[in-house]
Write a protein that holds these residues in place. Sequence first.
Motif, PDB file in Angstrom:
ATOM      1  N   CYS A 197      34.082  30.575  39.371  1.00  0.00           N
ATOM      2  CA  CYS A 197      33.466  30.273  38.078  1.00  0.00           C
ATOM      3  C   CYS A 197      34.580  29.978  37.070  1.00  0.00           C
ATOM      4  O   CYS A 197      35.773  30.070  37.381  1.00  0.00           O
ATOM      5  N   ARG A 199      35.568  31.695  34.588  1.00  0.00           N
ATOM      6  CA  ARG A 199      36.415  32.857  34.270  1.00  0.00           C
ATOM      7  C   ARG A 199      37.343  33.253  35.412  1.00  0.00           C
ATOM      8  O   ARG A 199      38.270  34.031  35.209  1.00  0.00           O
ATOM      9  N   CYS A 200      37.090  32.742  36.632  1.00  0.00           N
ATOM     10  CA  CYS A 200      38.067  32.961  37.704  1.00  0.00           C
ATOM     11  C   CYS A 200      39.366  32.235  37.355  1.00  0.00           C
ATOM     12  O   CYS A 200      40.454  32.685  37.688  1.00  0.00           O
ATOM     13  N   CYS A 271      36.682  39.104  39.121  1.00  0.00           N
ATOM     14  CA  CYS A 271      36.220  38.338  37.959  1.00  0.00           C
ATOM     15  C   CYS A 271      35.120  39.094  37.205  1.00  0.00           C
ATOM     16  O   CYS A 271      34.185  39.623  37.817  1.00  0.00           O
ATOM     17  N   CYS A 274      31.745  36.686  37.828  1.00  0.00           N
ATOM     18  CA  CYS A 274      31.150  36.460  39.154  1.00  0.00           C
ATOM     19  C   CYS A 274      31.606  37.468  40.194  1.00  0.00           C
ATOM     20  O   CYS A 274      31.181  37.395  41.351  1.00  0.00           O
TER      21      CYS A 274
HETATM   22 ZN   LIG Z   1      34.461  34.157  38.413  1.00  0.00          ZN
END
Ligand SMILES: [Zn+2]
Length: 297
Positions: A197, A199-200, A271, A274
């Motif tokens: 995602c 934010r990863c 994360c 996710c």
């Molecule tokens: Zn993520």
Amino acid sequence: MAGGRLRGGGRGDHMAGMDADTPDLDFTDAELRRYSRHILLAEVGAVGQAKLRAARVLVVGAGGLGSPLALYLAAAGVGTIGLVDHDTLELSNLQRQVAHVTARIGRNKAESAAETLAALNPEVKVEIHPRRMDAEAAHELIPRYDIICDGTDNFATRFLLGDACHLLGRPLVSAAVLRFEGQLSVFRGHEAGTNPCHRCLHPEAPPEGLVPTCSEAGVLGAVTGVMGTLQATEVLKLILGIGEGLSGRLLLWDALDARFRTVRLKRDPACALCGEAATIHDLSAHAEAPALVCAAP
Ligand SMILES: [Zn+2]
């Protein structure tokens, strides 16, 4: 509603035309002529063109990226295009925001771009959202579209869209430009598998002022044109279900060196969005965030 827990809402409702085995292949003569160069492609054909016509794509930011992106989506016959922008057109936008014209300075940019798209292809429906992309708008608009495109240039909106698309179960096609460089990726972390995602890649927004915006550091106008056009290409590939998408990869372009490269992106097990012990379950963190849309992208 902005603080409420989200659920991936009924993707099937909006993907009906895209998933159908037998999409509506009833084209007018004018449509067949307009899209003949698509239909000639074995990978597109009449079935692919029907998928494009049934698709709904949301373009956030009608600026430097959103202009070429929306123009190519409209030209391609993407049936419904939503445009989100609360900003008014300024003279300094016209060096790169090619969906607008000088005579429309002072007008809302979503409205201005919609006029250009309608003139280019009256067959497509353009939905104008002359509003700020905040948590409320994300809740309201994102479930109504199949694919979301980020063409904004501020971290508040980028992180809002990254979180909202993941939580609401929509693919995010995200491009960014600065000076002579661009980058592009597709985030599908909400789907099963190893897709990362947003934010990863970027766990947290950098502190305000650390990374300059286009209005502070400048951008070569044509660079936004290339990146917005690449973004449109990835959207069309997603709708058509062809080729290798950019999910799990980040494409980087240095215009001065004339070099493209791609780097692998991995899902981060830790994360916050996710990961297994995810702590972000709603958009409450964005409720107070000032989602200013930069005039420059
Ligand atoms: Zn993520």
